[in-house]
Design an enzyme around this catalytic site. Structure first.
Site, PDB file in Angstrom:
ATOM      1  N   THR A 127       0.642  -0.858  -0.204  1.00 39.81           N
ATOM      2  CA  THR A 127      -0.093  -0.190   0.284  1.00 39.81           C
ATOM      3  C   THR A 127       1.038   0.972  -0.386  1.00 39.81           C
ATOM      4  OG1 THR A 127      -0.259   0.413   2.531  1.00 39.81           O
ATOM      5  CG2 THR A 127      -1.666  -1.132   1.557  1.00 39.81           C
ATOM      6  N   SER A 139       1.236   3.593   2.051  1.00 41.07           N
ATOM      7  CA  SER A 139       1.274   3.945   3.102  1.00 41.07           C
ATOM      8  C   SER A 139       2.611   3.120   4.012  1.00 41.07           C
ATOM      9  CB  SER A 139      -0.002   4.186   4.086  1.00 41.07           C
ATOM     10  OG  SER A 139      -0.317   3.068   4.326  1.00 41.07           O
ATOM     11  N   CYS A 140       2.645   2.219   3.738  1.00 44.15           N
ATOM     12  CA  CYS A 140       3.391   1.428   4.467  1.00 44.15           C
ATOM     13  C   CYS A 140       4.024   0.386   3.618  1.00 44.15           C
ATOM     14  CB  CYS A 140       2.586   0.245   5.831  1.00 44.15           C
ATOM     15  SG  CYS A 140       1.601  -1.083   4.839  1.00 44.15           S
ATOM     16  N   GLY A 141       3.475   0.227   2.108  1.00 42.29           N
ATOM     17  CA  GLY A 141       5.099  -0.529   1.913  1.00 42.29           C
ATOM     18  C   GLY A 141       4.898  -2.139   2.245  1.00 42.29           C
ATOM     19  N   CYS A 145       5.921  -4.402   4.476  1.00 42.57           N
ATOM     20  CA  CYS A 145       5.632  -4.656   5.843  1.00 42.57           C
ATOM     21  C   CYS A 145       6.184  -5.963   6.170  1.00 42.57           C
ATOM     22  CB  CYS A 145       4.178  -3.938   6.168  1.00 42.57           C
ATOM     23  SG  CYS A 145       4.040  -2.173   5.940  1.00 42.57           S
TER      24      CYS A 145
END
Length: 294
Positions: free
Chosen positions: A115, A117-119, A121
């Protein structure tokens, strides 16, 4: 600037003295699917390996950078073709690798769903990254960057963030040489996408290895960004925001100089101070004090 990178919108702007209708611009965010073709010419495999939310533009660079930083390819020469599947502005990029290229299939079996926002994770430790990613051996870097030059870099990056200037809603990153010259900059709604675009561009332009350059990040320094920098051989990373604890540990283990809170004429050095040319006596005294306090 690609037309699809920004979305115009009429908004209501409210302040203490007025309420007006005005035009605003938003950073576009759309999914990009990366499909990979590989294997012998007589038995090609087609596989979807990533879906990420990104700002449209520089899609080929994003795909190439992603494949490299995830250890799937070693260089851009291993790609035989890259194209959008259904026209220039479609959200699917198809990458065909050279016939018979030997791949680490275990990497392709992972599910790459990221995503903005977080890549990625799912990598919970540095050891996990080292077992998944190809960490190349680059020549050691003796490059140094002066504090005076580093102070100027955020303004230079901001001047080259065209879409951010219109929307205020994008992450940016850039490569600088030791003289403070900006070589290449990229931006995206996802910080990891921006860096993949930059790394993909450097692969296409034959700038590797990147051990003579400084990478500047417009936001915080996360673990995954340090991992991507490591994959590209970058030895100095500076961030306008804060680093995470795991990012500092990764940088120290990888021999990367990490700077955070680069704002105005000040910044913090978290590791690798030997590559920053400033008042070395002050740094030495600081290290001595730190040792005494342990």
């Amino acid at each position: 600037m690609p037309k699809t990178s920004v979305t115009p919108l009429t908004i209501i702007k409210v302040d203490k003295n007025s309420i007006i209708n005005t035009e605003d611009f938003l950073a576009a965010e759309e999914p990009l699917e990366i499909r990979l073709g590989y294997g012998a010419s007589s038995n090609r495999t087609q596989k979807s390996i990533s879906v990420t939310m990104r700002t449209p533009g520089n899609d080929f660079e994003l795909a190439i950078g992603f494949l490299f930083t995830e250890g799937i390819i070693e260089n851009a020469a291993q790609i035989s073709s890259i194209k959008h599947c259904n026209g220039l502005h479609e959200n699917v990029v198809k990458v065909e690798l050279l016939d018979g290229l030997d791949l680490d299939m275990s990497k392709l079996e992972r599910n790459f769903y990221t995503t903005s926002s977080c890549g990625v994770c799912g990598k919970s430790s540095i050891d996990a990254v080292k077992t998944v990613c190809r960490l190349p051996e680059f020549v050691s870097s003796e490059i140094q960057f002066s504090a005076e030059k580093i102070y100027q870099l955020p303004d230079l990056l901001r001047q080259n963030q065209t879409i951010f200037g219109k929307t205020g809603g994008l992450h940016g990153c850039a490569l600088f040489d030791a003289n403070g010259k900006l070589l290449i900059a990229r931006e995206d709604v996802g910080r990891h996408n921006a860096l993949d675009k930059l790394i993909g561009a450097t692969l296409q332009q034959g700038l590797f290895p990147l051990n003579q350059y400084l990478l500047l990040l417009s936001g915080r320094a996360s673990f995954e960004l340090i991992q991507k920098a490591y994959m590209a051989g970058i030895k100095v990373v500076a961030a306008v925001g804060a680093p995470s604890g795991l990012a500092v540990q990764m940088a120290a283990d990888a021999g990367i100089t990490l700077i955070g809170f680069l704002r105005g004429e000040k910044f913090n050095i978290y590791c690798g101070a030997e590559r920053i040319n400033t008042n070395t006596q002050l740094i030495h005294r600081s290290e001595q004090l730190s040792t005494l306090l342990k």
